[in-house]
Scaffold this motif. Sequence first.
Motif, mmCIF file in Angstrom:
data_model
loop_
_atom_site.group_PDB
_atom_site.id
_atom_site.type_symbol
_atom_site.label_atom_id
_atom_site.label_comp_id
_atom_site.label_asym_id
_atom_site.label_seq_id
_atom_site.Cartn_x
_atom_site.Cartn_y
_atom_site.Cartn_z
ATOM 1 N N LYS A 149 0.823 -1.204 0.000
ATOM 2 C CA LYS A 149 0.000 0.000 0.000
ATOM 3 C C LYS A 149 0.859 1.257 0.000
ATOM 4 N N LYS A 150 1.979 1.232 0.725
ATOM 5 C CA LYS A 150 2.839 2.406 0.845
ATOM 6 C C LYS A 150 3.765 2.590 -0.352
ATOM 7 N N TYR A 151 4.245 1.457 -0.915
ATOM 8 C CA TYR A 151 5.367 1.574 -1.854
ATOM 9 C C TYR A 151 5.159 0.919 -3.219
ATOM 10 N N TRP A 152 4.054 0.256 -3.433
ATOM 11 C CA TRP A 152 3.920 -0.480 -4.684
ATOM 12 C C TRP A 152 2.871 0.129 -5.602
ATOM 13 N N THR A 153 3.229 0.220 -6.881
ATOM 14 C CA THR A 153 2.310 0.520 -7.971
ATOM 15 C C THR A 153 2.935 -0.060 -9.228
ATOM 16 N N ALA A 154 2.123 -0.341 -10.219
ATOM 17 C CA ALA A 154 2.632 -1.032 -11.410
ATOM 18 C C ALA A 154 3.613 -0.177 -12.210
ATOM 19 N N SER A 155 3.446 1.128 -12.166
ATOM 20 C CA SER A 155 4.314 2.031 -12.920
ATOM 21 C C SER A 155 5.653 2.216 -12.221
ATOM 22 N N LEU A 156 6.742 1.901 -12.912
ATOM 23 C CA LEU A 156 8.073 2.070 -12.332
ATOM 24 C C LEU A 156 8.322 3.518 -11.948
ATOM 25 N N GLU A 157 7.963 4.448 -12.834
ATOM 26 C CA GLU A 157 8.198 5.868 -12.561
ATOM 27 C C GLU A 157 7.435 6.328 -11.320
ATOM 28 N N ASP A 158 6.195 5.877 -11.180
ATOM 29 C CA ASP A 158 5.417 6.259 -10.000
ATOM 30 C C ASP A 158 5.946 5.549 -8.756
ATOM 31 N N ARG A 159 6.395 4.322 -8.938
ATOM 32 C CA ARG A 159 6.858 3.519 -7.800
ATOM 33 C C ARG A 159 8.103 4.133 -7.150
ATOM 34 N N ARG A 160 9.039 4.572 -7.965
ATOM 35 C CA ARG A 160 10.249 5.143 -7.370
ATOM 36 C C ARG A 160 9.965 6.511 -6.756
ATOM 37 N N LYS A 161 8.941 7.195 -7.248
ATOM 38 C CA LYS A 161 8.549 8.456 -6.617
ATOM 39 C C LYS A 161 7.920 8.229 -5.246
ATOM 40 N N LEU A 162 7.255 7.095 -5.065
ATOM 41 C CA LEU A 162 6.697 6.766 -3.759
ATOM 42 C C LEU A 162 7.806 6.593 -2.723
ATOM 43 N N LEU A 163 8.925 6.035 -3.157
ATOM 44 C CA LEU A 163 10.032 5.756 -2.246
ATOM 45 C C LEU A 163 10.950 6.962 -2.067
ATOM 46 N N PHE A 164 11.244 7.650 -3.160
ATOM 47 C CA PHE A 164 12.143 8.806 -3.135
ATOM 48 C C PHE A 164 11.474 10.014 -3.800
ATOM 49 N N PRO A 165 10.475 10.599 -3.152
ATOM 50 C CA PRO A 165 9.760 11.703 -3.805
ATOM 51 C C PRO A 165 10.630 12.920 -4.096
ATOM 52 N N PHE A 166 11.544 13.288 -3.198
ATOM 53 C CA PHE A 166 12.390 14.442 -3.464
ATOM 54 C C PHE A 166 13.359 14.157 -4.609
ATOM 55 N N LEU A 167 13.930 12.982 -4.599
ATOM 56 C CA LEU A 167 14.880 12.619 -5.649
ATOM 57 C C LEU A 167 14.231 12.676 -7.022
ATOM 58 N N TRP A 168 13.014 12.124 -7.147
ATOM 59 C CA TRP A 168 12.401 11.996 -8.471
ATOM 60 C C TRP A 168 11.471 13.142 -8.841
ATOM 61 N N ASN A 169 11.066 13.950 -7.888
ATOM 62 C CA ASN A 169 10.243 15.110 -8.221
ATOM 63 C C ASN A 169 11.055 16.392 -8.345
ATOM 64 N N THR A 170 12.174 16.471 -7.634
ATOM 65 C CA THR A 170 12.970 17.695 -7.634
ATOM 66 C C THR A 170 14.305 17.521 -8.351
ATOM 67 N N ILE A 171 15.122 16.572 -7.900
ATOM 68 C CA ILE A 171 16.444 16.412 -8.521
ATOM 69 C C ILE A 171 16.310 15.932 -9.962
ATOM 70 N N LYS A 219 10.970 -4.073 4.917
ATOM 71 C CA LYS A 219 10.025 -3.009 5.242
ATOM 72 C C LYS A 219 10.752 -1.819 5.860
ATOM 73 N N PHE A 220 11.567 -2.090 6.864
ATOM 74 C CA PHE A 220 12.298 -1.007 7.528
ATOM 75 C C PHE A 220 13.350 -0.391 6.610
ATOM 76 N N TYR A 221 13.935 -1.190 5.747
ATOM 77 C CA TYR A 221 14.892 -0.674 4.759
ATOM 78 C C TYR A 221 14.219 0.366 3.860
ATOM 79 N N LEU A 222 13.019 0.047 3.380
ATOM 80 C CA LEU A 222 12.270 1.004 2.561
ATOM 81 C C LEU A 222 11.855 2.227 3.381
ATOM 82 N N ASP A 223 11.411 1.991 4.601
ATOM 83 C CA ASP A 223 10.999 3.104 5.454
ATOM 84 C C ASP A 223 12.146 4.067 5.724
#
Length: 363
Positions: free
Chosen positions: A62-84, A247-251
């Motif tokens: 629920k927190k980290y998974w979606t079928a789209s790779l681009e959306d999935r990595r934004k869930l995990l690293f939003p600053f990295l993929w939305n800003t950098i 889980k904690f690694y992703l968190d």
Amino acid sequence: MKKLILIFALSISASFSFAQTRKTKNLIIVTLDGMRWQEVFRGADSAMISSKYTEDKDEVRKKYWTASLEDRRKLLFPFLWNTIAKDGQIYGNRDLGNNEELSNPYRFSYPGYNEIFTGFPDVRMNTNDAIANPNTNVLEFLNKQKGFEGKVITFSSWERFPQILNTSRSGLPVYSGYANLKNSDANARLRYLNELQHHVPHYLGDSTRLDFITYEFSKEYIKQYKPRVTYIAFDETDDMAHAGNYKFYLDRARQEDGYIKNLWEMIQADPFYKNNTTLLITCDHGRGEVPIDQWRDHGANVKGAENTWFAILGPDTPPNGELKTPTIIYHKQLAQTISMLFGFNFKAAAGHEVGDAIKTVFK
């Protein structure tokens, strides 16, 4: 003789001009210990989520998974993929052939940090023990440059950085593990953090403090003292991977992306740092992938542990986003890249080699 004098003069002039064209006046370096390139570029791994290494699988999906790779990595690293990814550059997506690797053959922490900051893989640096590093590092080099004296600082969660950066020789202030900040004029918040760190649970053992404390120290120090170069070394991603807790690694990865976002927003709101500061984010080593159990490990015998990545954002870096050019660059090139952000040519006092700067970082 006149030709030699002219050549020398032109060389000095070119060096001076090079230095003057740089807009970077300050630098923040952040390392995420043992953070795999796979999650950075692909987001959460479905096989890992479904494995024995993930508790509360539905919550993690629920927190980290979606079928789209681009959306999935934004869930995990939003600053990295939305800003950098929009305003800076990200290197190391091996799925695109953009390879960023360690040169050292050992593929664990001390050798990795030595390579980042000294610019070369030293075969003598093959331990995590408390051995003073004989190699000149780029942070001590910068600390000796005019205008940088006493303006270079390190905060790390792991206790080993006083040896990695050889504080007895370099004279660098390095606050690692549970070391107290020694500044007599420290503000009330910093004095409180000195006390607080000894009372929080030592979940990571007695040699590694929580990344939250390292983050808070760094943030408050930047506010009060306005350092020119700040190095922040987080550790919990590596700890959670070794513990086999995906889980904690992703968190922890998501948490550290948030810390970096907050720091960037803070400095962009500060006239001392705004629009003249570069941010560089990387790791010290990779981890294994196949077989799946190898994700917990790294080292000379772990295939894939040499695979690393880095991201950069700042006034001298073109906004090229995710680098998709098939190439290979190495961690040993980061030290000279850091130096040249300020227009300096990093030459080690001991005369050891230094990897070439990564040219695509610069406009």
